[in-house]
Design a protein around this motif. Structure first.
Motif, PDB file in Angstrom:
ATOM      1  N   UNK A 194      52.188  46.719  31.130  1.00  0.00           N
ATOM      2  CA  UNK A 194      53.552  45.853  31.199  1.00  0.00           C
ATOM      3  C   UNK A 194      53.663  45.190  32.362  1.00  0.00           C
ATOM      4  N   UNK A 195      54.238  43.901  32.353  1.00  0.00           N
ATOM      5  CA  UNK A 195      54.496  43.155  33.405  1.00  0.00           C
ATOM      6  C   UNK A 195      55.817  43.268  34.146  1.00  0.00           C
ATOM      7  N   UNK A 209      63.444  42.949  22.352  1.00  0.00           N
ATOM      8  CA  UNK A 209      62.623  44.031  21.960  1.00  0.00           C
ATOM      9  C   UNK A 209      61.322  44.020  23.131  1.00  0.00           C
ATOM     10  N   UNK A 210      61.041  42.710  23.611  1.00  0.00           N
ATOM     11  CA  UNK A 210      60.117  42.600  24.515  1.00  0.00           C
ATOM     12  C   UNK A 210      60.610  42.417  25.907  1.00  0.00           C
ATOM     13  N   UNK A 211      61.579  41.818  26.360  1.00  0.00           N
ATOM     14  CA  UNK A 211      62.235  41.628  27.653  1.00  0.00           C
ATOM     15  C   UNK A 211      63.337  42.534  28.011  1.00  0.00           C
ATOM     16  N   UNK A 212      63.183  43.232  29.304  1.00  0.00           N
ATOM     17  CA  UNK A 212      64.251  43.827  29.652  1.00  0.00           C
ATOM     18  C   UNK A 212      64.519  43.124  31.317  1.00  0.00           C
ATOM     19  N   UNK A 260      62.445  41.874  35.879  1.00  0.00           N
ATOM     20  CA  UNK A 260      62.196  41.885  34.541  1.00  0.00           C
ATOM     21  C   UNK A 260      60.936  42.533  34.190  1.00  0.00           C
ATOM     22  N   UNK A 261      60.956  43.335  33.091  1.00  0.00           N
ATOM     23  CA  UNK A 261      60.041  44.138  32.542  1.00  0.00           C
ATOM     24  C   UNK A 261      59.574  43.594  31.196  1.00  0.00           C
ATOM     25  N   UNK A 262      58.105  43.141  31.008  1.00  0.00           N
ATOM     26  CA  UNK A 262      57.820  42.483  29.682  1.00  0.00           C
ATOM     27  C   UNK A 262      56.815  43.589  28.972  1.00  0.00           C
ATOM     28  N   UNK A 263      57.172  44.021  27.978  1.00  0.00           N
ATOM     29  CA  UNK A 263      55.977  44.936  27.185  1.00  0.00           C
ATOM     30  C   UNK A 263      55.953  44.459  25.737  1.00  0.00           C
TER      31      UNK A 263
END
Length: 165
Positions: free
Chosen positions: A69-70, A108-111, A126-129
């Motif tokens: 994850x980023x 679904x991809x970004x928080x 920001x968390x990207x998965x």
């Protein structure tokens, strides 16, 4: 600058291109809000905290089937709007603080969660998965609001891509 002009401008800038390792990656970025012109949202400079001279127009995340994850720590640089008391807008439970999603399934991809710094929500975590193992193109605006007036400010940024393979 209308949306098409902003998109074209973003396309002329380097892409924040991230090869995501299985153990993940963390980066520190800055976002510099600028005033709208004639009521039209403008491009907000988006850059690495350690290099304010290189602006990015779009983001591209390559997961390479490795997972990971980023994590992006994004801080507001209010130097272009010193008379404004801006902070990231809070979402209503969707975990998309500071972002205005324009494409389906974005959440679904970004928080994105705003964090208080010196009493104001000027940091966005920001968390990207990759959740679906399929390529995705996302379109969103950065979204801030003035603390004193509640007025919203948006940028015309970018199109983010997720490439799982």
């Amino acid at each position: 600058m209308n949306k098409a002009e902003v998109d074209n401008y973003c396309d002329t800038l380097p892409v924040l291109d991230i090869q995501v390792p299985a153990e993940g990656v963390e980066i520190d970025m800055m976002l510099r809000p600028v005033e709208p012109e004639d009521g039209v949202a403008q491009y907000w400079p988006f850059y690495e905290a350690c290099n304010p001279n290189e602006l990015f127009g779009n983001m591209d995340f390559h997961f390479g089937g490795r997972g990971g994850k980023v994590k992006i720590k994004l801080t507001l640089d209010l130097s272009a709007v010193p008379e404004r008391d801006l902070e990231f807008a809070l979402s209503t439970g969707r975990k998309l603080d500071g972002l205005l999603a324009l494409s389906p399934d974005f959440k679904h991809q970004f928080k994105a969660n705003a964090k208080r710094v010196d009493g104001r929500y000027t940091q966005l975590n920001i968390t990207v998965k990759d959740q679906d193992d399929k390529p995705d193109n996302f379109s969103f605006y950065w979204l801030c609001e003035s603390v004193d007036g509640g007025m919203h400010f948006v940028s015309g940024d970018p199109n983010a891509k997720i490439d799982p393979l």
